[in-house]
Scaffold this motif. Sequence first.
Motif, mmCIF file in Angstrom:
data_model
loop_
_atom_site.group_PDB
_atom_site.id
_atom_site.type_symbol
_atom_site.label_atom_id
_atom_site.label_comp_id
_atom_site.label_asym_id
_atom_site.label_seq_id
_atom_site.Cartn_x
_atom_site.Cartn_y
_atom_site.Cartn_z
ATOM 1 N N PRO A 116 48.745 47.169 30.683
ATOM 2 C CA PRO A 116 48.973 46.645 29.327
ATOM 3 C C PRO A 116 49.608 47.674 28.382
ATOM 4 N N LYS A 117 50.423 47.187 27.458
ATOM 5 C CA LYS A 117 50.985 48.060 26.422
ATOM 6 C C LYS A 117 49.873 48.610 25.534
ATOM 7 N N GLY A 118 48.825 47.835 25.392
ATOM 8 C CA GLY A 118 47.697 48.293 24.581
ATOM 9 C C GLY A 118 46.985 49.486 25.178
ATOM 10 N N VAL A 119 47.195 49.735 26.457
ATOM 11 C CA VAL A 119 46.638 50.919 27.104
ATOM 12 C C VAL A 119 47.615 52.077 26.992
ATOM 13 N N LYS A 120 48.883 51.831 27.324
ATOM 14 C CA LYS A 120 49.893 52.893 27.330
ATOM 15 C C LYS A 120 50.242 53.378 25.919
ATOM 16 N N GLN A 121 50.336 52.439 24.961
ATOM 17 C CA GLN A 121 50.820 52.789 23.626
ATOM 18 C C GLN A 121 49.707 52.960 22.596
ATOM 19 N N GLN A 122 48.568 52.301 22.807
ATOM 20 C CA GLN A 122 47.531 52.310 21.771
ATOM 21 C C GLN A 122 46.213 52.939 22.235
ATOM 22 N N GLY A 123 46.172 53.402 23.464
ATOM 23 C CA GLY A 123 44.992 54.113 23.926
ATOM 24 C C GLY A 123 43.779 53.262 24.230
ATOM 25 N N GLY A 124 43.992 51.969 24.420
ATOM 26 C CA GLY A 124 42.871 51.097 24.750
ATOM 27 C C GLY A 124 42.536 51.145 26.236
ATOM 28 N N ILE A 125 41.534 50.379 26.617
ATOM 29 C CA ILE A 125 41.161 50.273 28.026
ATOM 30 C C ILE A 125 41.055 48.795 28.402
ATOM 31 N N VAL A 126 41.211 48.521 29.689
ATOM 32 C CA VAL A 126 41.121 47.144 30.185
ATOM 33 C C VAL A 126 39.664 46.808 30.486
ATOM 34 N N ASP A 127 39.199 45.719 29.897
ATOM 35 C CA ASP A 127 37.852 45.218 30.171
ATOM 36 C C ASP A 127 37.994 43.935 30.990
ATOM 37 N N PHE A 128 37.750 44.065 32.294
ATOM 38 C CA PHE A 128 37.878 42.939 33.233
ATOM 39 C C PHE A 128 36.536 42.196 33.233
ATOM 40 N N VAL A 129 36.423 41.176 32.404
ATOM 41 C CA VAL A 129 35.135 40.531 32.138
ATOM 42 C C VAL A 129 34.701 39.617 33.279
ATOM 43 N N ASN A 130 35.568 38.706 33.670
ATOM 44 C CA ASN A 130 35.244 37.752 34.733
ATOM 45 C C ASN A 130 36.287 37.859 35.842
ATOM 46 N N ARG A 131 35.817 38.251 37.027
ATOM 47 C CA ARG A 131 36.725 38.491 38.153
ATOM 48 C C ARG A 131 36.891 37.280 39.052
ATOM 49 N N GLU A 132 36.244 36.170 38.710
ATOM 50 C CA GLU A 132 36.364 34.926 39.473
ATOM 51 C C GLU A 132 36.354 33.747 38.511
ATOM 52 N N ILE A 133 37.039 32.680 38.884
ATOM 53 C CA ILE A 133 36.952 31.425 38.135
ATOM 54 C C ILE A 133 36.838 30.278 39.134
ATOM 55 N N ARG A 134 36.401 29.131 38.641
ATOM 56 C CA ARG A 134 36.272 27.952 39.493
ATOM 57 C C ARG A 134 37.486 27.053 39.300
ATOM 58 N N VAL A 135 38.034 26.590 40.417
ATOM 59 C CA VAL A 135 39.204 25.719 40.368
ATOM 60 C C VAL A 135 38.973 24.490 41.246
ATOM 61 N N GLU A 136 39.725 23.464 40.965
ATOM 62 C CA GLU A 136 39.669 22.229 41.751
ATOM 63 C C GLU A 136 41.008 22.029 42.441
ATOM 64 N N SER A 137 40.957 21.741 43.740
ATOM 65 C CA SER A 137 42.204 21.523 44.487
ATOM 66 C C SER A 137 41.899 20.806 45.790
ATOM 67 N N LEU A 138 42.950 20.393 46.475
ATOM 68 C CA LEU A 138 42.796 19.898 47.841
ATOM 69 C C LEU A 138 42.520 21.091 48.759
ATOM 70 N N PRO A 139 41.834 20.870 49.872
ATOM 71 C CA PRO A 139 41.510 21.993 50.767
ATOM 72 C C PRO A 139 42.724 22.812 51.195
ATOM 73 N N SER A 140 43.838 22.152 51.430
ATOM 74 C CA SER A 140 45.025 22.871 51.890
ATOM 75 C C SER A 140 45.722 23.649 50.769
ATOM 76 N N ASP A 141 45.324 23.408 49.511
ATOM 77 C CA ASP A 141 45.975 24.059 48.368
ATOM 78 C C ASP A 141 45.087 25.095 47.679
ATOM 79 N N ILE A 142 43.977 25.445 48.291
ATOM 80 C CA ILE A 142 43.097 26.441 47.671
ATOM 81 C C ILE A 142 43.836 27.771 47.570
ATOM 82 N N PRO A 143 43.983 28.338 46.373
ATOM 83 C CA PRO A 143 44.694 29.627 46.253
ATOM 84 C C PRO A 143 43.838 30.777 46.767
ATOM 85 N N GLU A 144 44.479 31.762 47.402
ATOM 86 C CA GLU A 144 43.748 32.936 47.869
ATOM 87 C C GLU A 144 43.239 33.746 46.688
#
Length: 229
Positions: A116-144
Amino acid sequence: MEATLQAEKRDGRGKNEARRLRASGRIPAVVYGTEKDKATEISVDPKVLLRILHSEGGVNTLIGLEGAGLAGGRKVLVKEYQLDPIDHKLLHADFFAIAMDKMLVVTVPVVLKGEPKGVKQQGGIVDFVNREIRVESLPSDIPEHIAIDISELMLHQGVRVRDLPQDGKWKAVSDPDTMIVHVVPVKVEEAPAVEAVAAIPGAAAAEPEVIKKGKKDEDDEKPEKKDKK
């Protein structure tokens, strides 16, 4: 992602049967959903299954179970699996049979792309809050996984579920307001407050009053002396 797993029918149950299977290089497993209100008991090769679980698709890998009377290589997903707490070997697995034309709700990992530019230019840090989400799809279309480009994020900016790009193969079903990732300021530890009295030159710190419980004043303890005649 799809994979194939050979299954064998098993008739025995109990700890002795499970130990026998593991000694032979296989583990007990159960398939739910092949018949109404009935589970199919099978055994599988734990090494092959572990490779599937460690693949990019993980538990969302579509598995074709072959053998064990499962006609046509029945498609399944891993429901649960049990690992030995010491050596982390597979001990047991549960699968559930799926219909390829019916929608599923699954949990998919999120992958971040870019700095993020907020890290490179403004000295912030990345807060990765939720590393998974729930999705709905057909079995053959489940994203990796779901990739999010965060390179344009500035300080105090983030990506919520509602901000994810629309995809015709899957739909996010997690709460739209769920924060996935944001750029935040670096927390600065505050120095401990200095007593105000220390700022006054020559000022002496007041002696704390010491209160001792359970002991009376010495004068109170001494009995009154009477003159002997």
